[in-house]
Scaffold this motif. Structure first.
Motif, PDB file in Angstrom:
ATOM      1  N   ILE A  59       0.815  -1.208   0.000  1.00  0.00           N
ATOM      2  CA  ILE A  59       0.000   0.000   0.000  1.00  0.00           C
ATOM      3  C   ILE A  59       0.858   1.272   0.000  1.00  0.00           C
ATOM      4  CG2 ILE A  59      -0.328   0.100   2.502  1.00  0.00           C
ATOM      5  CD1 ILE A  59      -3.184   1.135   1.909  1.00  0.00           C
ATOM      6  N   VAL A  60       1.952   1.290   0.753  1.00  0.00           N
ATOM      7  CA  VAL A  60       2.809   2.479   0.806  1.00  0.00           C
ATOM      8  C   VAL A  60       3.500   2.672  -0.538  1.00  0.00           C
ATOM      9  CG1 VAL A  60       4.813   3.525   1.928  1.00  0.00           C
ATOM     10  CG2 VAL A  60       3.076   2.383   3.308  1.00  0.00           C
ATOM     11  N   ALA A  61       4.008   1.591  -1.119  1.00  0.00           N
ATOM     12  CA  ALA A  61       4.639   1.691  -2.441  1.00  0.00           C
ATOM     13  C   ALA A  61       3.627   2.177  -3.485  1.00  0.00           C
ATOM     14  CB  ALA A  61       5.223   0.347  -2.853  1.00  0.00           C
ATOM     15  N   TRP A  62       2.417   1.648  -3.416  1.00  0.00           N
ATOM     16  CA  TRP A  62       1.356   2.069  -4.323  1.00  0.00           C
ATOM     17  C   TRP A  62       1.060   3.551  -4.156  1.00  0.00           C
ATOM     18  CZ3 TRP A  62      -3.551   3.871  -2.840  1.00  0.00           C
ATOM     19  CH2 TRP A  62      -4.460   4.059  -3.894  1.00  0.00           C
ATOM     20  N   PHE A  63       1.038   4.042  -2.898  1.00  0.00           N
ATOM     21  CA  PHE A  63       0.739   5.449  -2.650  1.00  0.00           C
ATOM     22  C   PHE A  63       1.869   6.343  -3.164  1.00  0.00           C
ATOM     23  CE2 PHE A  63      -0.008   9.311  -0.162  1.00  0.00           C
ATOM     24  CZ  PHE A  63      -1.352   9.517  -0.437  1.00  0.00           C
ATOM     25  N   TYR A  64       3.126   5.893  -3.030  1.00  0.00           N
ATOM     26  CA  TYR A  64       4.239   6.669  -3.593  1.00  0.00           C
ATOM     27  C   TYR A  64       4.082   6.788  -5.122  1.00  0.00           C
ATOM     28  CZ  TYR A  64       7.178   7.367   0.519  1.00  0.00           C
ATOM     29  OH  TYR A  64       7.679   7.790   1.725  1.00  0.00           O
ATOM     30  N   THR A  65       3.636   5.733  -5.757  1.00  0.00           N
ATOM     31  CA  THR A  65       3.375   5.783  -7.202  1.00  0.00           C
ATOM     32  C   THR A  65       2.290   6.806  -7.497  1.00  0.00           C
ATOM     33  OG1 THR A  65       4.017   3.474  -7.449  1.00  0.00           O
ATOM     34  CG2 THR A  65       2.686   4.425  -9.211  1.00  0.00           C
ATOM     35  N   LEU A  66       1.256   6.815  -6.680  1.00  0.00           N
ATOM     36  CA  LEU A  66       0.184   7.797  -6.825  1.00  0.00           C
ATOM     37  C   LEU A  66       0.740   9.218  -6.685  1.00  0.00           C
ATOM     38  CD1 LEU A  66      -2.997   7.290  -7.040  1.00  0.00           C
ATOM     39  CD2 LEU A  66      -3.036   8.030  -4.671  1.00  0.00           C
ATOM     40  N   LEU A  67       1.645   9.430  -5.719  1.00  0.00           N
ATOM     41  CA  LEU A  67       2.259  10.747  -5.529  1.00  0.00           C
ATOM     42  C   LEU A  67       3.130  11.137  -6.721  1.00  0.00           C
ATOM     43  CD1 LEU A  67       3.293  10.593  -1.748  1.00  0.00           C
ATOM     44  CD2 LEU A  67       1.364  11.829  -2.770  1.00  0.00           C
ATOM     45  N   ARG A  68       3.891  10.179  -7.245  1.00  0.00           N
ATOM     46  CA  ARG A  68       4.726  10.481  -8.421  1.00  0.00           C
ATOM     47  C   ARG A  68       3.875  10.912  -9.606  1.00  0.00           C
ATOM     48  NH1 ARG A  68       7.203   5.849  -6.525  1.00  0.00           N
ATOM     49  NH2 ARG A  68       9.170   6.281  -5.501  1.00  0.00           N
ATOM     50  N   HIS A  69       2.764  10.232  -9.795  1.00  0.00           N
ATOM     51  CA  HIS A  69       1.854  10.602 -10.888  1.00  0.00           C
ATOM     52  C   HIS A  69       1.263  11.990 -10.652  1.00  0.00           C
ATOM     53  CE1 HIS A  69       1.889   6.886 -13.187  1.00  0.00           C
ATOM     54  NE2 HIS A  69       1.842   6.217 -12.047  1.00  0.00           N
ATOM     55  N   ALA A  70       0.923  12.303  -9.402  1.00  0.00           N
ATOM     56  CA  ALA A  70       0.369  13.616  -9.075  1.00  0.00           C
ATOM     57  C   ALA A  70       1.398  14.712  -9.341  1.00  0.00           C
ATOM     58  CB  ALA A  70      -0.090  13.651  -7.616  1.00  0.00           C
ATOM     59  N   ILE A  71       2.663  14.460  -9.010  1.00  0.00           N
ATOM     60  CA  ILE A  71       3.729  15.434  -9.279  1.00  0.00           C
ATOM     61  C   ILE A  71       3.869  15.631 -10.784  1.00  0.00           C
ATOM     62  CG2 ILE A  71       6.228  15.818  -9.171  1.00  0.00           C
ATOM     63  CD1 ILE A  71       6.154  14.324  -6.439  1.00  0.00           C
ATOM     64  N   ALA A  72       3.903  14.542 -11.528  1.00  0.00           N
ATOM     65  CA  ALA A  72       4.029  14.638 -12.988  1.00  0.00           C
ATOM     66  C   ALA A  72       2.850  15.401 -13.578  1.00  0.00           C
ATOM     67  CB  ALA A  72       4.123  13.243 -13.602  1.00  0.00           C
ATOM     68  N   ASP A  73       1.644  15.125 -13.100  1.00  0.00           N
ATOM     69  CA  ASP A  73       0.464  15.844 -13.585  1.00  0.00           C
ATOM     70  C   ASP A  73       0.564  17.331 -13.282  1.00  0.00           C
ATOM     71  OD1 ASP A  73      -0.603  13.482 -14.526  1.00  0.00           O
ATOM     72  OD2 ASP A  73      -1.976  13.221 -12.829  1.00  0.00           O
ATOM     73  N   HIS A  74       1.054  17.654 -12.090  1.00  0.00           N
ATOM     74  CA  HIS A  74       1.209  19.064 -11.718  1.00  0.00           C
ATOM     75  C   HIS A  74       2.176  19.767 -12.667  1.00  0.00           C
ATOM     76  CE1 HIS A  74       1.993  22.694  -9.474  1.00  0.00           C
ATOM     77  NE2 HIS A  74       3.267  22.396  -9.535  1.00  0.00           N
ATOM     78  N   PHE A  75       3.342  19.171 -12.897  1.00  0.00           N
ATOM     79  CA  PHE A  75       4.319  19.803 -13.776  1.00  0.00           C
ATOM     80  C   PHE A  75       3.821  19.854 -15.214  1.00  0.00           C
ATOM     81  CE2 PHE A  75       7.501  18.778 -10.399  1.00  0.00           C
ATOM     82  CZ  PHE A  75       7.810  20.092 -10.105  1.00  0.00           C
TER      83      PHE A  75
END
Length: 184
Positions: A59-75
């Protein structure tokens, strides 16, 4: 984990890691407020997409992936806004009519040197404000392809303006002194 959403234990585990998640985001974004906003949005998304997690071990690894995608979407959205605002700055006229005429002439000369399809895309999207979805409908192609082509067309226009105007592009053509505004 449940089939539809995160269970209480999964939510607790994510909330327990909040400090690490915030540090991760701050290091990549450099803005604590933005990091907090993205984290909150990611928490909401995790509630919607929690069914993608198949075991609590990841779950934590999955959430980090979610955060990486959110950062990419922001940029990605920031780049899009920057590109759109740069194009508008190039194409919008300053108050002084003499400056407006000279910079518009440079843009028009540069646009004539582009491929006709690229010039038409820039004309529709940036000069006339036509939405990408409407352009894609007119051209019977997907909005993603139109967005890619528009990105390339703007890049070509910027490069052509830099070739034509060299020193003027440093001031975004506000003080254009191009001789005659004629194509070489």
């Amino acid at each position: 984990m449940g089939d539809r959403s995160l269970d209480a234990e999964g939510i607790h585990l994510l909330l327990h890691e909040e400090g690490r998640f915030l540090a991760f985001l701050r290091n990549r974004l450099g803005n604590p407020d933005l990091a907090q906003d993205i984290l909150q949005a990611a928490y909401l998304k995790s509630l919607e997409k929690g069914s993608q997690v198949h075991s609590e071990d990841n779950i934590v690894a999955w959430f980090y992936t979610l955060l990486r995608h959110a950062i990419a979407d922001h940029f990605r959205s920031g780049q899009r806004q920057t590109q759109n605002s740069e194009a508008l700055e190039l194409l919008q006229a300053p108050e002084d009519p003499d400056l407006r005429n000279s910079s518009e002439d440079c843009v028009r000369v540069a646009m004539r040197s582009l491929r006709p399809d690229d010039a038409q895309l820039i004309e529709w999207a940036d000069l006339n404000g036509v939405e990408v979805s409407e352009i894609s409908a007119r051209m019977a192609t997907s909005p993603q392809i139109i967005s890619q082509r528009l990105f390339r067309a703007r890049h070509a226009l910027r490069a052509r303006l830099q070739e034509l105007c060299q020193s003027c592009t440093a001031t975004k053509c506000l003080y254009c002194k191009c001789p005659g505004n004629e194509m070489p």
